[in-house]
Enzyme design. Sequence first.
Site, PDB file in Angstrom:
ATOM      1  N   GLY A  27      71.590 -12.755  10.539  1.00 45.16           N
ATOM      2  CA  GLY A  27      72.244 -12.277  11.827  1.00 45.16           C
ATOM      3  C   GLY A  27      72.341 -13.436  12.700  1.00 45.16           C
ATOM      4  N   LYS A  28      72.971 -12.986  13.909  1.00 44.03           N
ATOM      5  CA  LYS A  28      72.968 -13.905  15.028  1.00 44.03           C
ATOM      6  C   LYS A  28      71.945 -13.552  15.966  1.00 44.03           C
ATOM      7  CE  LYS A  28      78.183 -14.407  15.435  1.00 44.03           C
ATOM      8  NZ  LYS A  28      79.411 -14.128  15.924  1.00 44.03           N
ATOM      9  N   ASP A  47      58.788 -17.333   3.795  1.00 41.92           N
ATOM     10  CA  ASP A  47      60.025 -18.198   4.019  1.00 41.92           C
ATOM     11  C   ASP A  47      59.411 -19.270   5.149  1.00 41.92           C
ATOM     12  OD1 ASP A  47      62.466 -19.403   4.168  1.00 41.92           O
ATOM     13  OD2 ASP A  47      63.381 -17.918   5.215  1.00 41.92           O
ATOM     14  N   ILE A  64      73.056 -18.364  20.435  1.00 44.22           N
ATOM     15  CA  ILE A  64      72.259 -19.473  20.394  1.00 44.22           C
ATOM     16  C   ILE A  64      71.646 -19.899  19.034  1.00 44.22           C
ATOM     17  CG2 ILE A  64      71.271 -19.432  22.670  1.00 44.22           C
ATOM     18  CD1 ILE A  64      68.726 -18.508  21.383  1.00 44.22           C
ATOM     19  N   GLY A  65      72.184 -18.869  17.812  1.00 43.06           N
ATOM     20  CA  GLY A  65      71.824 -19.225  16.534  1.00 43.06           C
ATOM     21  C   GLY A  65      72.453 -18.242  15.534  1.00 43.06           C
ATOM     22  N   ALA A 113      71.366 -16.347   7.861  1.00 40.18           N
ATOM     23  CA  ALA A 113      71.531 -15.592   6.925  1.00 40.18           C
ATOM     24  C   ALA A 113      71.554 -14.215   7.015  1.00 40.18           C
ATOM     25  CB  ALA A 113      70.934 -15.964   5.394  1.00 40.18           C
TER      26      ALA A 113
END
Length: 1003
Positions: A705-706, A826, A699-700, A703
């Site tokens: 990981g998945k 971040d 689903i995403g 930078a």
Amino acid sequence: MEKKKKREPHMAAATLFLLQLLPIALALNQEGLYLLQAKHGLEDPLNALADWNPRDPSPCNWTGVRCTAGDQPSVTGVDLTNFSLAGTFPNALCRLPNLSFLSLSFNYINSSFPDSSLLPCSALTHLDLSQNFLSGPLPSAAASLPLLRHLDLMGNSFSGSIPSSFASFPSLQVLSLTANNLNGTIPPFLGNISTLRQLNLSYNPFAPGHIPTTIANLTNLEVLWLAGCSLVGDIPPAIGRLQKLINLDLSENFLSGVIPDSLSGLSSLVQIELYNNSLTGRFPAGLSNLTTLRRIDASINHISGPIPDDVFSIPLLENLHLFQNQLNGSVPITAAMAGNLTELRLFGNQLTGPLPADLGANSQLRILDLSDNQLSGEIPRGVCNGGTLRELLLIDNHFSGGLPPGLGQCRSLTRVRLRKNQLSGELPVGMWGLPHVWLLELSDNSFSGTITPDIAGAANLSKLLIDKNQFTGIIPPEISFLSKLYELTANDNQLTGPLPESLGKLEQLGQLDLHNNEISGELPVEIQSWKKLTLLNLANNNLTGGIPAVLGNLPVLNYLDLSGNSLTGEIPVQLQNLKLNQFNLSNNHLSGDIPPMLRNEAYRTSFLGNPGLCWDLSGLCSGSSVIHLKSFKFSWLLRAIFLFAAFIIIAGFALFYYKHRIIKTAKEQDKSKWILTSFHKLPFSDFAILHSLEEDNVIGSGASGKVYKVVLAGGEVAAVKKIWRTTKRVESDPRNQAADDAFEAEVATLGKIRHKNIVKLLCCCVHRDCKLLVYEFMANGSLGDFLHSSKARFLDWQTRYKIAIDAAEGLCYLHHDCVPPIVHRDVKSNNILLDSEFRAKVSDFGVAKVVEGFDKGTRSMSVIAGSCGYIAPEYAYTLRVNEKSDIYSFGVVILELVTGKRPVAPEYGEKDLVKWVSGVIQLKGAEHVIDPGLDLCHREEIAGMLEIGLKCTSSLPINRPSMRRVVKMLLEVGGERTMKSWPREGKLSPYYEDERSVNLGIQ
């Protein structure tokens, strides 16, 4: 000789520059050449100095330049305020021999400040370099300027201590060092500047220290502004010697002890600001001698005892703020005789007894806030006699009797909050229709009577809260005239009659709660216009008829309760479209099948007390009017269906077993090498997660990981983040090291955090070549993806405001309640996740850092962390990290919520969102930056939140509020106006439901 050599390069550069200008500037005088040289060292993005023409004979007509009159004019002043100039301090200006006035304030001058820069400016009387980026130590040479009377360096980044040379200013009258990074303590030698009239040192990170008693030597002092200077100890009684003092501001410190009686001798005082300290003892008597005093604020302290009678005898007293203390006794009867009183805020004390009968009758009272006390008796009849009362706030007291008749004619009112008292009777004639009231809260009293048709005149009403009273009669059709109405809460009354069809015209309606009344009739189909409705509670009434199918088309409805009525018919299949957190249709007369997507365990208790409904999870019910199991006519068909289903089950089991064996062989051969660390009770195993890491479930991807969506056997849903690794073998690969660092940072941070607005880390799984983080699943994804897509239409203003509050509380917890504090580093809209109810949670702590106390300064990082458009300007070139970096980034998120725009976009040119917003506001006004999809009935709230965003994104870190203050300001601006002007941020009031203790939601 050595000094001469040092000057030679500068002289050579200046000579070269002048030689370059020589062919076109033969007519320009020497002062003009100095000014051109100064311009040459500055960046002028607005081209504000375009008319500085080298062909002119004199610079006296140039922008910002002032000269003497006569045949041979000479430059005496240069005022370049707010021109967006950048670069270093223009030393050439100090070569102007008669320059007495110099202002470069509100620019981007970003250099340090060498002492030698000021030495030639011997004629200067006024020097204003405020609101720039100047850094380094304060210029000690400034004290050598013999004529200098005004020195303003506020709003820069000067650091270190105040130099000892500042004790020797010969004629200085104004010294302003507010909002820098000065440390050390306030030095006693400032008491030697006998000519000083203003001393402004506020909002610097000074070390804790006492107020120097030598300040009492400044007998010409008119303004003493020491707010936010980390002051401790007592207020020295010697301050009573400052007979010319007009403004005394010692707010937001750590002062203790009593307020000295010597303040009563400051005969010139206009304002006393002592709020937000730890002062104790009684409030001093004797202030009635101060004939010029207008404003007193000693709120948020520990002051006890009664309010002195004579405080209301101060002749010109306008504002008295003593809220959130420990005052007891009654409000003095003298309060009714204060003829100039406009604001009286005494909430959050222990005051008792009745109010003076004539309170407000003899003054132009605008704000009366006595909430959260133990006051009793009747509300004074003349409280609005002056015709100026805007806010009447008496929440949580013991007031009784009826409302004063005059309130029905008090057309200046904007907010009325009388919740939790013992008031009774009908509302005064005209009160339902007051034209400027946007909040009318009468909850939890004993009011009676009806809602009159006069309500049509309440054109600005946004919240009508009249629950837990004894109101009777119908909801009048005239309520449709309230085009701005967002919340109508009238539960636990005796309202009767049907819901008027005209309710459908209320397109801004977000919450309708009428449960526990006697409302009858059918639900009107006009409710389909309530596109912003999130809550509908009509439980325990006498409603009949069916449930309108159009109810399933309301896009953001998440709370639906129609239980305890006499509704009939089937449940519309369209209700499956809703994402309901609270759903209850119990105790009606509904029949037929429950729609398939509502037929699950989550809604097991949502349909009780409806004998005709089919609940069986198979869909085959003995009482169903659709399927009759006893009918022999269909028995053969049912047998065939069962046989076919059995075949499918057996075949599926065989296929599952085959796949399971393959997966087990492939993924469980290293079973002993997986390490699972859980941070919460887990209803699943690590291998249940591993088996679901398939590409179809991604689903995403980012930078680091998945991210996979994993639906587990028990119905639980989780989000699994798989950390990137570049190779399985090369452990020294720096990219692998970065991935490991991100993983460890996130585990170390999230594993110990328990807060409702920070995403929950359930567990982590570690293998030699794979690292997994398992989070709670957030159904609506990230704020950034939602806001910057076609789905943004579902984010109305109330939802965006709620998201801002949630995210702010999460960051506030990290900054102020974690020990040691945590800087996220971040913060961005893509790292703020939304659940199915649009609750926001801060996520992604891969670059978070633990900071051992912000008060000890900043820490430098080896690399820049953050995302383009969100990085604070000082972070980009200093790599210094502290909580102010997060606050800047959060300010960008606020601007995203208000404008609907991305932080960087081609339409901004070389700017980012912060600069674009500032530029548009300056040129066109704030209304041109607001997302056109937002309803401007919330204009004031949007403007308030926009201002908070701009404060958070101030170019100077010292000017950014703390996250704790951001939370307080957001609570106050969200439909609840602030108590003071914006620079006086951070005060609490009972305006918001739970503001008295500001629960940050720690679980």
